[in-house]
Design an enzyme around this catalytic site. Structure first.
Site, PDB file in Angstrom:
ATOM      1  N   ASP A  30       0.830  -1.214   0.000  1.00 16.30           N
ATOM      2  CA  ASP A  30       0.000   0.000   0.000  1.00 16.30           C
ATOM      3  C   ASP A  30       0.864   1.263   0.000  1.00 16.30           C
ATOM      4  OD1 ASP A  30      -2.321   1.465   0.031  1.00 16.30           O
ATOM      5  OD2 ASP A  30      -2.579   1.359   2.198  1.00 16.30           O
ATOM      6  N   GLY A  31       0.299   2.327  -0.545  1.00 15.89           N
ATOM      7  CA  GLY A  31       0.942   3.648  -0.447  1.00 15.89           C
ATOM      8  C   GLY A  31       1.652   4.101  -1.712  1.00 15.89           C
ATOM      9  N   ARG A  38       0.338   7.652  -2.575  1.00 19.27           N
ATOM     10  CA  ARG A  38       0.838   8.700  -1.668  1.00 19.27           C
ATOM     11  C   ARG A  38       2.322   8.960  -1.888  1.00 19.27           C
ATOM     12  NH1 ARG A  38      -1.442   5.836   3.320  1.00 19.27           N
ATOM     13  NH2 ARG A  38      -2.053   4.407   1.665  1.00 19.27           N
ATOM     14  N   ARG A  67       0.342   9.196 -10.188  1.00 15.64           N
ATOM     15  CA  ARG A  67       0.183   7.971  -9.387  1.00 15.64           C
ATOM     16  C   ARG A  67       0.891   6.764 -10.012  1.00 15.64           C
ATOM     17  NH1 ARG A  67      -3.523   7.445  -5.553  1.00 15.64           N
ATOM     18  NH2 ARG A  67      -3.889   5.295  -6.144  1.00 15.64           N
ATOM     19  N   SER A 102      -6.894  -5.454  -6.322  1.00 14.37           N
ATOM     20  CA  SER A 102      -8.063  -6.009  -5.631  1.00 14.37           C
ATOM     21  C   SER A 102      -9.309  -5.933  -6.515  1.00 14.37           C
ATOM     22  CB  SER A 102      -8.315  -5.235  -4.331  1.00 14.37           C
ATOM     23  OG  SER A 102      -8.814  -3.951  -4.630  1.00 14.37           O
ATOM     24  N   ASN A 153     -10.304  -2.523  -6.854  1.00 15.80           N
ATOM     25  CA  ASN A 153      -9.480  -1.642  -7.692  1.00 15.80           C
ATOM     26  C   ASN A 153     -10.050  -1.448  -9.101  1.00 15.80           C
ATOM     27  OD1 ASN A 153      -6.275  -2.722  -6.275  1.00 15.80           O
ATOM     28  ND2 ASN A 153      -7.583  -1.020  -5.701  1.00 15.80           N
ATOM     29  N   ARG A 165     -11.332   2.020  -9.902  1.00 15.68           N
ATOM     30  CA  ARG A 165     -10.457   3.198 -10.077  1.00 15.68           C
ATOM     31  C   ARG A 165     -10.618   3.750 -11.505  1.00 15.68           C
ATOM     32  NH1 ARG A 165      -4.901   2.562  -6.587  1.00 15.68           N
ATOM     33  NH2 ARG A 165      -5.981   2.037  -4.661  1.00 15.68           N
ATOM     34  N   ARG A 206      -5.694  -1.891   8.175  1.00 16.35           N
ATOM     35  CA  ARG A 206      -6.871  -2.545   7.580  1.00 16.35           C
ATOM     36  C   ARG A 206      -6.454  -3.818   6.877  1.00 16.35           C
ATOM     37  NH1 ARG A 206      -8.044   2.666   5.994  1.00 16.35           N
ATOM     38  NH2 ARG A 206      -6.937   2.430   4.021  1.00 16.35           N
ATOM     39  N   LEU A 207      -7.431  -4.732   6.706  1.00 18.20           N
ATOM     40  CA  LEU A 207      -7.138  -5.970   5.973  1.00 18.20           C
ATOM     41  C   LEU A 207      -7.585  -5.885   4.517  1.00 18.20           C
ATOM     42  CD1 LEU A 207      -8.073  -8.572   8.727  1.00 18.20           C
ATOM     43  CD2 LEU A 207      -5.810  -7.815   8.036  1.00 18.20           C
ATOM     44  N   SER A 208      -8.455  -4.946   4.213  1.00 14.44           N
ATOM     45  CA  SER A 208      -8.849  -4.653   2.826  1.00 14.44           C
ATOM     46  C   SER A 208      -9.233  -5.886   2.007  1.00 14.44           C
ATOM     47  CB  SER A 208      -7.728  -3.885   2.105  1.00 14.44           C
ATOM     48  OG  SER A 208      -7.475  -2.685   2.768  1.00 14.44           O
TER      49      SER A 208
HETATM   50  C1  FPP Z   1      -1.820   0.199  -3.481  1.00  8.21           C
HETATM   51  O1  FPP Z   1      -1.365   1.526  -3.481  1.00  8.21           O
HETATM   52  C2  FPP Z   1      -1.209  -0.537  -4.587  1.00  8.21           C
HETATM   53  C3  FPP Z   1      -1.871  -1.022  -5.668  1.00  8.21           C
HETATM   54  C4  FPP Z   1      -3.320  -0.874  -5.846  1.00  8.21           C
HETATM   55  C5  FPP Z   1      -1.181  -1.702  -6.769  1.00  8.21           C
HETATM   56  C6  FPP Z   1       0.026  -2.489  -6.421  1.00  8.21           C
HETATM   57  C7  FPP Z   1       0.832  -2.675  -7.646  1.00  8.21           C
HETATM   58  C8  FPP Z   1       2.196  -2.660  -7.709  1.00  8.21           C
HETATM   59  C9  FPP Z   1       3.059  -2.573  -6.535  1.00  8.21           C
HETATM   60  C10 FPP Z   1       2.934  -2.709  -8.987  1.00  8.21           C
HETATM   61  C11 FPP Z   1       2.690  -3.839  -9.859  1.00  8.21           C
HETATM   62  C12 FPP Z   1       2.693  -5.170  -9.217  1.00  8.21           C
HETATM   63  C13 FPP Z   1       3.449  -6.176  -9.610  1.00  8.21           C
HETATM   64  C14 FPP Z   1       3.282  -7.500  -8.988  1.00  8.21           C
HETATM   65  C15 FPP Z   1       4.475  -6.000 -10.629  1.00  8.21           C
HETATM   66  P1  FPP Z   1      -2.421   2.699  -3.664  1.00  8.21           P
HETATM   67  O2  FPP Z   1      -2.460   3.071  -5.098  1.00  8.21           O
HETATM   68  O3  FPP Z   1      -3.733   2.315  -3.087  1.00  8.21           O
HETATM   69  O4  FPP Z   1      -1.738   3.834  -2.820  1.00  8.21           O
HETATM   70  P2  FPP Z   1      -2.469   5.009  -2.022  1.00  8.21           P
HETATM   71  O5  FPP Z   1      -3.262   4.353  -0.922  1.00  8.21           O
HETATM   72  O6  FPP Z   1      -1.317   5.789  -1.496  1.00  8.21           O
HETATM   73  O7  FPP Z   1      -3.299   5.746  -3.007  1.00  8.21           O
END
Ligand code: FPP
Length: 247
Positions: A27-28, A31, A40, A72, A75, A78, A201-203
């Site tokens: 996560d993150g 941010r 992003r 998820s 997601n 989005r 959170r477990l989301s």
């Molecule tokens: C959560 O951060 C992250 C994701 C929804 C996507 C995770 C994907 C990757 C790390 C890259 C691709 C994965 C692989 C396996 C190559 P967020 O966007 O919710 O962050 P925020 O809460 O700060 O907005």
């Protein structure tokens, strides 16, 4: 390799109590990008680098399974631009990592509603899963289009159908049958759950499977997560006394 790790982390016990399975909520990314004035998707790109780091660290530690929450079910809601950028990133990751996964003897698996993926992403994923299926050093499980509630609902439907078809009786339904009906049927439950960016959170992630997992929250955002952070989590895990509800 173990020798070099012992030098770097003298208090880590590399022979005992290494978690078999680590699950990570990455996560993150957003941010991380925002705090740098970047779009992003740059955060997601930087996050893909951290994925490389944890595979290397997991291999060094002798961890058998790492499950990453890459996308998820939620997601999908989005903005279309972010969803397609994430799918593209996943494809690029699969393409660029294919050789490394083979060289490092890593087996790739995926859990989730994979039929919802764009055809090109699904095709690449299937190819790499097939190509790496006999690898034995570590299994990398990508949770993509994954939601725990959806997974449990699908399992319940299959079990109910078996009962309707007369293959089982309601009394045959036990924890093992439920576990065996989940996407993770052949994967041991996570011992350790890591979440980055400080959220508690477990989301909707592996809700059944993490019943007895130790939980670690890192304040840093996922793109800043490095090998040393995984080692720190394992060291901390080794200090915890897991009782599984007993005394
Ligand atoms: C959560 O951060 C992250 C994701 C929804 C996507 C995770 C994907 C990757 C790390 C890259 C691709 C994965 C692989 C396996 C190559 P967020 O966007 O919710 O962050 P925020 O809460 O700060 O907005």
């Amino acid at each position: 390799m173990i020798g070099s790790l012992t030098c770097m982390f003298p208090e880590m016990n590399l022979h005992n109590d290494i978690p078999r399975h680590i699950a990570i909520i990455m996560d993150g990314n957003g941010r991380w990008a925002k705090s740098r004035g970047l779009p992003r998707i740059q955060g997601h790109r930087a996050g893909a680098e951290s994925v490389r780091e944890v595979i290397d660290a997991g291999k060094e530690l002798g961890i058998e399974y790492i499950t990453l929450y890459a996308f998820s079910s939620e997601n999908w809601s989005r903005p279309e631009k972010e969803v397609s950028a994430l799918m593209k990133l996943l494809e690029q990751f699969l393409e660029s990592k294919r050789k490394d996964l083979m060289r490092q003897n890593v087996r790739l698996q995926a859990i989730g509603q994979l039929h919802r993926l764009p055809a090109s992403t699904k095709k690449k994923l299937d190819q790499v899963i097939d190509q790496t299926k006999d690898n034995t050093s570590i299994t990398l499980v990508l949770a993509i289009s994954y939601g725990s509630r959806e997974e449990i609902v699908e399992a319940m439907r299959r079990i109910a159908q078996s009962a309707v078809d007369g293959e089982i009786q309601p009394a045959d339904i036990d924890a093992k049958l439920v576990a065996d009906s989940l996407y993770t049927a052949n994967i041991p439950d996570p011992d350790l759950l890591i979440r980055t960016s400080g959220e508690l959170r477990l989301s909707n992630f592996l809700l059944w499977q993490i019943s007895y997992a130790e939980i670690f929250i890192f304040d840093k955002c996922w793109p800043d997560f490095r090998q040393g952070d995984l080692f720190d989590a394992v060291k901390e895990y080794q200090k915890r006394h897991r009782r599984f509800g007993a005394l």
